[in-house]
Scaffold this motif. Structure first.
Motif, PDB file in Angstrom:
ATOM      1  N   ILE A  88      33.970 -64.773 -60.387  1.00 13.19           N
ATOM      2  CA  ILE A  88      33.488 -65.716 -59.378  1.00 13.19           C
ATOM      3  C   ILE A  88      32.055 -66.121 -59.668  1.00 13.19           C
ATOM      4  N   ALA A  89      31.228 -65.145 -60.035  1.00 11.38           N
ATOM      5  CA  ALA A  89      29.830 -65.446 -60.370  1.00 11.38           C
ATOM      6  C   ALA A  89      29.753 -66.383 -61.574  1.00 11.38           C
ATOM      7  N   GLY A 140      28.791 -71.911 -63.506  1.00  8.46           N
ATOM      8  CA  GLY A 140      29.243 -73.085 -64.263  1.00  8.46           C
ATOM      9  C   GLY A 140      29.359 -74.330 -63.418  1.00  8.46           C
ATOM     10  N   SER A 141      29.503 -74.211 -62.101  1.00 11.80           N
ATOM     11  CA  SER A 141      29.686 -75.384 -61.256  1.00 11.80           C
ATOM     12  C   SER A 141      28.383 -75.887 -60.640  1.00 11.80           C
ATOM     13  N   LEU A 153      35.527 -56.897 -61.624  1.00 10.79           N
ATOM     14  CA  LEU A 153      35.894 -57.967 -62.551  1.00 10.79           C
ATOM     15  C   LEU A 153      36.065 -59.303 -61.824  1.00 10.79           C
ATOM     16  N   ALA A 154      36.647 -59.265 -60.634  1.00 12.45           N
ATOM     17  CA  ALA A 154      36.812 -60.492 -59.845  1.00 12.45           C
ATOM     18  C   ALA A 154      35.458 -61.059 -59.425  1.00 12.45           C
ATOM     19  N   GLU A 155      34.542 -60.187 -59.006  1.00 13.46           N
ATOM     20  CA  GLU A 155      33.199 -60.643 -58.629  1.00 13.46           C
ATOM     21  C   GLU A 155      32.488 -61.270 -59.815  1.00 13.46           C
TER      22      GLU A 155
END
Length: 145
Positions: free
Chosen positions: A130-131, A136-137, A125-127
């Motif tokens: 981050i993806a 989005g950036s 879930l953390a990966e």
């Protein structure tokens, strides 16, 4: 890549009228697409043989629907996994699910497997978060001139 793990569990409760004990034997496992909740529900009147035994069911919960999976330690080494989803529909049909939360009792013998499963799910879930932030950036195409 997620490590494919599974944790067996047994949950006990009563029917709404307290006429029979409900026992759910199951397995919570990780899969490449998400979590799978495989279980069989049976009702026992007076604690003897199952009077009603449902067929084995499998409910798949995709990664996009999972908010968290945590292990909570309880008294004398017992514990439980707490699964929270992003919608009520994700846990539809699972006995003992309350809203978007499912508490899965874990025996003392399975606590290490449960902790490992929870850690692996939280890592996935953390990966994914981050993806999503990285996507989005990223600068999009050049602005119109």
């Amino acid at each position: 890549m997620i490590e494919l793990l599974s944790v067996p569990f047994t949950s006990r409760g009563w029917t709404d009228s307290y006429e029979a004990m409900v026992i759910v034997h199951g397995l919570l496992r990780s899969e490449p697409e998400g979590l799978a909740f495989e279980f069989r529900r049976s009702e026992h009147s007076f604690g003897v043989k199952p009077t009603v035994e449902d067929p084995i069911r499998t409910i798949a919960i995709p990664w996009a629907e999972i908010q968290s999976l945590t292990y909570r330690r309880r008294f004398l080494g017992w514990g439980h996994l707490v699964l929270r989803t992003r919608s009520l529909r994700a846990l539809d049909g699972i006995p003992s699910a309350q809203g978007n939360e499912l508490v899965v009792p874990i025996s003392r013998a399975e606590r290490l497997s449960a902790r490992e499963l929870a850690a692996n799910v939280e890592l996935v879930l953390a990966e994914q978060r981050i993806a999503a932030l990285d996507a989005g950036s990223r600068p999009s195409a050049l602005p119109p001139g």
